[in-house]
Scaffold this active site. Structure first.
Site, PDB file in Angstrom:
ATOM      1  N   LEU A  95      53.202  40.784  41.879  1.00 25.62           N
ATOM      2  CA  LEU A  95      53.377  41.185  40.480  1.00 25.62           C
ATOM      3  C   LEU A  95      52.125  41.927  40.037  1.00 25.62           C
ATOM      4  CD1 LEU A  95      54.855  37.884  38.966  1.00 25.62           C
ATOM      5  CD2 LEU A  95      56.044  39.738  40.149  1.00 25.62           C
ATOM      6  N   GLY A  96      52.226  43.244  39.930  1.00 20.73           N
ATOM      7  CA  GLY A  96      51.087  44.070  39.568  1.00 20.73           C
ATOM      8  C   GLY A  96      50.536  44.780  40.790  1.00 20.73           C
TER       9      GLY A  96
ATOM     10  N   VAL B 283      43.436  45.488  41.828  1.00 23.97           N
ATOM     11  CA  VAL B 283      43.464  44.308  42.687  1.00 23.97           C
ATOM     12  C   VAL B 283      44.744  44.261  43.506  1.00 23.97           C
ATOM     13  CG1 VAL B 283      43.436  41.784  42.747  1.00 23.97           C
ATOM     14  CG2 VAL B 283      41.971  43.008  41.133  1.00 23.97           C
TER      15      VAL B 283
ATOM     16  N   ARG C 193      54.936  48.571  36.305  1.00 23.24           N
ATOM     17  CA  ARG C 193      55.443  49.173  35.071  1.00 23.24           C
ATOM     18  C   ARG C 193      55.802  50.634  35.260  1.00 23.24           C
ATOM     19  NH1 ARG C 193      51.113  47.887  30.496  1.00 23.24           N
ATOM     20  NH2 ARG C 193      49.725  48.476  32.210  1.00 23.24           N
TER      21      ARG C 193
ATOM     22  N   LYS D 298      42.745  34.518  34.582  1.00 28.26           N
ATOM     23  CA  LYS D 298      41.851  33.560  33.927  1.00 28.26           C
ATOM     24  C   LYS D 298      42.272  33.237  32.498  1.00 28.26           C
ATOM     25  CE  LYS D 298      38.789  37.469  33.138  1.00 28.26           C
ATOM     26  NZ  LYS D 298      39.514  38.356  34.052  1.00 28.26           N
TER      27      LYS D 298
ATOM     28  N   ILE E 263      33.666  35.048  45.144  1.00 29.44           N
ATOM     29  CA  ILE E 263      32.837  33.867  45.417  1.00 29.44           C
ATOM     30  C   ILE E 263      33.723  32.627  45.579  1.00 29.44           C
ATOM     31  CG2 ILE E 263      30.965  32.423  44.587  1.00 29.44           C
ATOM     32  CD1 ILE E 263      30.098  34.769  42.813  1.00 29.44           C
TER      33      ILE E 263
ATOM     34  N   GLY F  75      31.100  52.643  35.386  1.00 32.98           N
ATOM     35  CA  GLY F  75      32.353  51.946  35.614  1.00 32.98           C
ATOM     36  C   GLY F  75      32.267  50.439  35.586  1.00 32.98           C
TER      37      GLY F  75
ATOM     38  N   LYS G  75      36.661  31.576  31.807  1.00 32.00           N
ATOM     39  CA  LYS G  75      36.204  31.049  33.091  1.00 32.00           C
ATOM     40  C   LYS G  75      35.510  29.702  32.915  1.00 32.00           C
ATOM     41  CE  LYS G  75      35.731  35.760  34.824  1.00 32.00           C
ATOM     42  NZ  LYS G  75      34.792  36.860  35.153  1.00 32.00           N
TER      43      LYS G  75
ATOM     44  N   GLY H 261      35.958  43.536  40.930  1.00 30.65           N
ATOM     45  CA  GLY H 261      36.259  44.656  41.814  1.00 30.65           C
ATOM     46  C   GLY H 261      37.508  44.392  42.630  1.00 30.65           C
TER      47      GLY H 261
END
Length: 448
Positions: free
Chosen positions: A11-12, A16, A47, A106, A137, A188, A206, A305
């Site tokens: 989804l998306g 990422v 979309r 998140k 991480i 950016g 978070k 990123g």
């Protein structure tokens, strides 16, 4: 190895999502070997279906995300669209139709994590979200699994790369906030609208997730005290350097000393240069964990990123697929402690307060009296005239002493540990003094 592939719905397919799809394709053999079965990208909900997406079969692309998660043959749904809706409905629907879920969302987890975990438990499926905090991480799984037998007392972290880049630039070059933000935008690191980052909303979400996992307690976004960093100035950094500190936007989750409650907060703070978090530069993230048995642990790396976040997503995907093959699920929500979340007023720490005052005899004594009346003990005081040089340390007991009666001076007070409520009362009383012309800055001092 099982030959029937495990089917994954994505989804998306933005920064990422496209990296997740690329890694699934280019590392297909390695993933199959690690999981014990091949994984197959069965559908990609987007979309704008007309956009060219390199490496993705156009036949897999759909705009009907609901139909995709309802198919019934999907083993894992990977949600990287972000936001509250339609992500919440899609995740719930996926769980209801037999799919486990990997998410990087998140904001949704901080707001509705309890309901999503309940849905996952009800339907016997996994809900994993390593990528929701600190990008690549490994942090969620160590807190939830590796430290499951320990007692975590404090989590202190830099969890937003944009703000760390800006503050690091201000510290290293002497730039003002706007100048550093402009550079972050040009490179950016900052969005066109940086509000979620610089006002602490991203870090607060978070913090809620981290506190919930660390303390086995449900902590919602509304429970997190939040302050942004837009008021941090070059003068604050100069003061920090004089104390042997730097300034970071920190997410701080703490268990009370008596163990009866927890707090979660996000705000700028001075931190000693000797602390490991002080050396975290640029857009990197780091989280410092303090526990009873393990002691002090630090997790460091790229916090955002496409590729770093996709790495965390794929790590969850491997774990969830392994559970699927084994007919089991991983650890779900562990909120057995159910500790109350205390208000910000209960937080105890040190403070750095900068005051603009009249430069005349008696000012220092008046200020010291206000601190004493509110139960806030002063550690050090530094006073200087507005038109003078660096200034000299002044003992509180001197009871006064500007250099030019009727002029202006800057008074910097560093306190011992006190509650936030006591400090708030002190500042309100200071503002009522005729000799205090303004409270220029209030900064907490952490990590000592």
């Amino acid at each position: 190895m099982r030959t029937r592939p495990l089917k994954v719905a994505l989804l998306g397919c933005g920064v990422v999502g496209s990296e997740v799809a690329r890694i699934m394709t280019t590392h297909a053999d390695d993933l199959a070997a690690r999981i014990g079965a091949p994984v197959e990208l069965a559908g990609v909900a987007v979309r704008r279906p007309s956009k060219v997406r390199a490496g993705i079969d156009p036949a897999l692309v759909t705009t009907d995300a609901t139909a995709l998660v309802k198919r019934g043959d999907i083993d894992v749904v990977v949600e990287v669209i972000g936001g509250i809706e339609p992500a919440r409905s899609l995740i719930t629907t996926a769980l209801e139709h037999g799919a486990s879920v990997v998410s990087a969302n998140k904001a949704l987890l901080a707001q509705d994590g309890a309901a999503l975990h309940a849905a996952a438990e009800e339907h016997g499926r996994d809900l994993y979200y390593e990528a929701a905090v600190a990008g690549a991480i490994p942090l969620i799984r160590p807190l939830r699994e590796s430290l499951a037998g320990d007692k975590v007392n404090r989590v202190l972290g830099i969890v937003n790369g944009t703000t760390n880049f800006i503050l690091d630039k201000m510290d290293s070059t002497g730039a003002g906030y706007q100048e550093a933000l402009d550079e972050a935008t040009a490179l950016g690191y900052a969005e066109a609208d940086p509000t979620a980052d610089v006002e602490g909303f991203d870090a607060a979400a978070k913090a809620a997730i981290l506190a919930g996992i660390a303390f086995h307690t449900r902590v919602r976004l509304d429970d997190v005290h939040r302050e942004g960093m837009t008021e941090v100035t070059a003068a604050d950094f100069r003061s920090a350097r004089e104390m042997g500190c730097t300034i970071k936007l920190l997410a701080i989750c703490e268990r009370a000393k008596d163990g009866a409650s927890v707090t979660a907060r996000v705000h700028p703070a001075m931190i000693p240069l000797s602390h490991p978090l002080a050396s975290v530069r640029g857009a990197y993230n780091a989280v410092f964990v303090e526990s009873d048995a393990a002691g002090q642990l630090m997790f460091y790396g790229p916090g955002a990123g496409g590729a770093p976040t996709a790495s965390a997503v794929l790590g969850d995907l491997v774990a969830v697929c392994r559970n699927r093959l084994g007919g089991s699920t991983g650890p779900g929500e562990s909120a057995y402690a159910a500790l109350p979340v205390s208000p910000m007023g209960d937080v105890v720490t040190r403070y750095h307060i900068s005051l603009d005052v009249a430069d005349k005899p008696g000012v220092l004594a008046q200020v010291a009296t206000v601190f004493a009346e509110h139960g806030v003990s002063i550690d050090t005081v530094r006073q200087q005239g507005k038109n003078q040089g660096s200034g000299d340390a002044v003992a509180v007991e001197q009871g006064g002493g500007g250099r030019r009666e009727g002029g202006e001076a800057s008074l910097v007070v560093v306190t011992h540990r006190a509650s936030d409520a006591s400090l708030t009362g002190t500042v309100e009383a200071l503002r009522e003094l005729d000799t205090v012309r303004g409270v220029a800055s209030i900064m907490r001092v952490e990590g000592e």
